[in-house]
Design a protein around this motif. Structure first.
Motif, PDB file in Angstrom:
ATOM      1  N   LEU A 296       0.812  -1.211   0.000  1.00  0.00           N
ATOM      2  CA  LEU A 296       0.000   0.000   0.000  1.00  0.00           C
ATOM      3  C   LEU A 296       0.850   1.268   0.000  1.00  0.00           C
ATOM      4  O   LEU A 296       0.369   2.338  -0.390  1.00  0.00           O
ATOM      5  CB  LEU A 296      -0.905   0.022   1.244  1.00  0.00           C
ATOM      6  CG  LEU A 296      -2.069  -0.967   1.304  1.00  0.00           C
ATOM      7  CD1 LEU A 296      -2.636  -1.004   2.716  1.00  0.00           C
ATOM      8  CD2 LEU A 296      -3.145  -0.569   0.307  1.00  0.00           C
ATOM      9  N   LEU A 297       2.104   1.140   0.413  1.00  0.00           N
ATOM     10  CA  LEU A 297       2.933   2.313   0.665  1.00  0.00           C
ATOM     11  C   LEU A 297       4.012   2.552  -0.379  1.00  0.00           C
ATOM     12  O   LEU A 297       4.706   3.561  -0.317  1.00  0.00           O
ATOM     13  CB  LEU A 297       3.592   2.188   2.044  1.00  0.00           C
ATOM     14  CG  LEU A 297       2.656   1.837   3.208  1.00  0.00           C
ATOM     15  CD1 LEU A 297       3.454   1.618   4.487  1.00  0.00           C
ATOM     16  CD2 LEU A 297       1.604   2.920   3.408  1.00  0.00           C
ATOM     17  N   VAL A 298       4.185   1.617  -1.324  1.00  0.00           N
ATOM     18  CA  VAL A 298       5.308   1.719  -2.255  1.00  0.00           C
ATOM     19  C   VAL A 298       5.042   2.759  -3.331  1.00  0.00           C
ATOM     20  O   VAL A 298       3.888   3.084  -3.641  1.00  0.00           O
ATOM     21  CB  VAL A 298       5.612   0.355  -2.907  1.00  0.00           C
ATOM     22  CG1 VAL A 298       5.943  -0.672  -1.856  1.00  0.00           C
ATOM     23  CG2 VAL A 298       4.435  -0.109  -3.765  1.00  0.00           C
ATOM     24  N   LEU A 356     -12.823  -6.211  -8.527  1.00  0.00           N
ATOM     25  CA  LEU A 356     -12.790  -5.005  -7.696  1.00  0.00           C
ATOM     26  C   LEU A 356     -11.570  -4.149  -8.004  1.00  0.00           C
ATOM     27  O   LEU A 356     -11.652  -2.912  -8.077  1.00  0.00           O
ATOM     28  CB  LEU A 356     -12.799  -5.389  -6.219  1.00  0.00           C
ATOM     29  CG  LEU A 356     -14.107  -5.964  -5.662  1.00  0.00           C
ATOM     30  CD1 LEU A 356     -13.921  -6.395  -4.215  1.00  0.00           C
ATOM     31  CD2 LEU A 356     -15.228  -4.946  -5.771  1.00  0.00           C
ATOM     32  N   ALA A 357     -10.429  -4.798  -8.194  1.00  0.00           N
ATOM     33  CA  ALA A 357      -9.218  -4.048  -8.505  1.00  0.00           C
ATOM     34  C   ALA A 357      -9.353  -3.325  -9.836  1.00  0.00           C
ATOM     35  O   ALA A 357      -8.933  -2.163  -9.969  1.00  0.00           O
ATOM     36  CB  ALA A 357      -8.009  -4.977  -8.533  1.00  0.00           C
ATOM     37  N   GLY A 358      -9.949  -3.994 -10.834  1.00  0.00           N
ATOM     38  CA  GLY A 358     -10.157  -3.344 -12.120  1.00  0.00           C
ATOM     39  C   GLY A 358     -11.046  -2.122 -12.004  1.00  0.00           C
ATOM     40  O   GLY A 358     -10.789  -1.073 -12.618  1.00  0.00           O
ATOM     41  N   THR A 359     -12.083  -2.236 -11.191  1.00  0.00           N
ATOM     42  CA  THR A 359     -12.986  -1.097 -10.988  1.00  0.00           C
ATOM     43  C   THR A 359     -12.274   0.060 -10.287  1.00  0.00           C
ATOM     44  O   THR A 359     -12.433   1.229 -10.669  1.00  0.00           O
ATOM     45  CB  THR A 359     -14.204  -1.540 -10.161  1.00  0.00           C
ATOM     46  OG1 THR A 359     -14.880  -2.594 -10.847  1.00  0.00           O
ATOM     47  CG2 THR A 359     -15.171  -0.387  -9.947  1.00  0.00           C
ATOM     48  N   ALA A 368      -4.160   2.919  -5.710  1.00  0.00           N
ATOM     49  CA  ALA A 368      -5.321   2.765  -4.832  1.00  0.00           C
ATOM     50  C   ALA A 368      -5.843   1.336  -4.843  1.00  0.00           C
ATOM     51  O   ALA A 368      -6.450   0.875  -3.867  1.00  0.00           O
ATOM     52  CB  ALA A 368      -6.423   3.729  -5.258  1.00  0.00           C
ATOM     53  N   ALA A 369      -5.596   0.620  -5.942  1.00  0.00           N
ATOM     54  CA  ALA A 369      -6.131  -0.735  -6.063  1.00  0.00           C
ATOM     55  C   ALA A 369      -5.489  -1.721  -5.105  1.00  0.00           C
ATOM     56  O   ALA A 369      -6.053  -2.790  -4.836  1.00  0.00           O
ATOM     57  CB  ALA A 369      -5.963  -1.237  -7.500  1.00  0.00           C
TER      58      ALA A 369
END
Length: 419
Positions: A296-298, A356-359, A368-369
């Motif tokens: 999430l932080l990279v 969900l990631a695609g959306t 953000a994904a």
């Protein structure tokens, strides 16, 4: 240190069916990500790409366990022939439709058929190991560890081939090669007649589906959430690499994730775990949840690769422990079905995570994904914690199969290493 691995291959036929399973499992890591890359190369619609990947996984979830149930009933060879033929025809139809610019619904139909009929070679190979080494739990632990490593090698090589071919050669090249691997591996496995688990009479399959086991339900639900990690990371990484201007590097980043898991699996197969499998399962899922925080932080691909490598170290031991739990929770006559249900839960999670990631990517970008796999990992840990008490052997298996240090002590006694 390699002696446990040499021991599992001492039985005749084991090298043959394991090699066939390796080739036939390549589509496991190639087809879904190949479809995502193919669609992104053709029209750049990640929502469509994620939807097709989700359809593939959901179709596997809906039909795959029933195909494996038929294998338990009639034998692997009799079911593999028609299932593989239909899968190959559906993949060919998908590629033709993409090339011809056919309507979206045709892509979904072909993908649904391909996913529904695709055989679970991982479950079939593990069922063969249980047939060969079922009386030696220590050897079976090592065999399951080896197959987990094979899975991860597939996930190292597969995405590189699939994404690389789609981006460098032509968009349909990745799924096409996946279909060729499936055809080759399946028919090589069919030829391995001596190690095929015997069909089980109908009366051995009484009591309904293997999914009626409460413990198996916990594993399936946990793996649904775990699949969300895999699906979300795959799609987010492809998009993140594209945003960074290095679309082809996505396969290398994903390969580092699989490399970490592969390394952990090799080491884990050499160990003799002393704690019960249910405790190891909870620990593994919890560590996976923690390992999903750094992505999430990279801010660049190379740091992401390091973060995913560390995360991969938690994957294989958890998978190996899960397969050991399935072997304890369901009767041997339903083992292929039970393993397939677990893999099915993973596939459903991959579908949801990819979609969900695609959306999220279309709405807020690739970085953000990574919240999708992080949330899925947290959910997996919660489900595993709440359901831990259900992870006990089925009543008819109580006393006939052991776990933890007891199983290894028994193996040691058989080998004369313990007085």
């Amino acid at each position: 240190m390699s002696s446990p691995y040499r021991a599992i291959f001492a039985a005749p036929g084991t090298k043959g069916f394991s090699a066939a399973g390796f080739i036939g499992r390549m589509p496991m890591s190639m087809l879904g990500i190949g479809i995502v890359t193919m669609i992104s190369q053709v029209n750049g619609r990640y929502s469509l790409a994620g939807g097709l990947a989700a359809t593939l996984a959901l179709a596997q979830a809906a039909v795959g366990p029933q195909v494996s149930r038929l294998m338990d009933r009639f034998g692997q060879r009799r079911v593999l022939h028609p299932a593989t033929a239909v899968t190959l025809a559906a993949v060919a139809g998908l590629l033709v439709c993409v090339r011809a610019g056919a309507p979206d619904w045709t892509l979904f139909v072909c993908t649904m058929v391909a996913g529904g009929c695709m055989p679970s070679l991982g479950a079939m190979v593990r069922a063969r190991w249980a047939t060969v080494h079922g009386a030696a739990p220590g050897l079976l632990h090592t065999a399951y560890s080896f197959e987990s490593v094979v899975d991860e090698v597939c996930f190292i090589i597969g995405p590189i081939l699939s994404i690389g071919l789609c981006t460098v050669w032509f968009p349909e090249a990745g799924p096409l090669l996946a279909a060729l691997f499936l055809a080759t591996g399946t028919y090589l496995l069919i030829a391995q007649r001596s190690t095929e688990p015997p069909p089980h009479p109908r009366e051995h399959l009484a009591g309904g589906s293997a999914l009626r086991s409460r413990g198996l339900q916990v594993l399936v639900l946990t793996f649904m959430a775990t699949g969300g990690i895999f699906g979300g990371v795959d799609v987010a990484t492809v998009a993140f690499a594209d945003e960074q201007g290095h679309a082809g590097a996505a396969s290398l980043v994903l390969a580092t994730w699989a490399s970490g898991s592969c390394l952990a699996g090799i080491v884990f197969g050499l160990l003799k775990p002393k704690r019960p499998a249910s405790h190891r399962f909870l620990l593994g899922v919890s560590l996976m949840a923690v390992s999903m925080i750094p992505p999430l932080l990279v801010g660049n691909l190379w740091i992401l690769a390091v973060a995913l490598f560390v995360s991969g170290l938690t994957v294989a031991p958890t998978m190996v422990t899960t397969m050991a739990l399935v072997e304890q929770l369901v009767p041997r006559a339903k083992l292929t079905e039970g393993i397939t249900w677990t893999i099915t839960g993973l596939a459903v999670g991959v579908a949801i995570g990819a979609s969900l990631a695609g959306t999220v990517i279309d709405a807020a970008g690739a970085r953000a994904a990574y919240a999708v796999p992080a949330s899925a990992a947290a959910l997996a840990a919660v489900v595993a914690f709440l359901g831990q008490r259900r992870l006990r052997p089925a009543p008819e298996l109580e006393g006939s199969r052991t776990d933890g240090h007891h199983e290894h002590d028994e193996q040691d006694r058989r080998e004369g290493r313990v007085a």
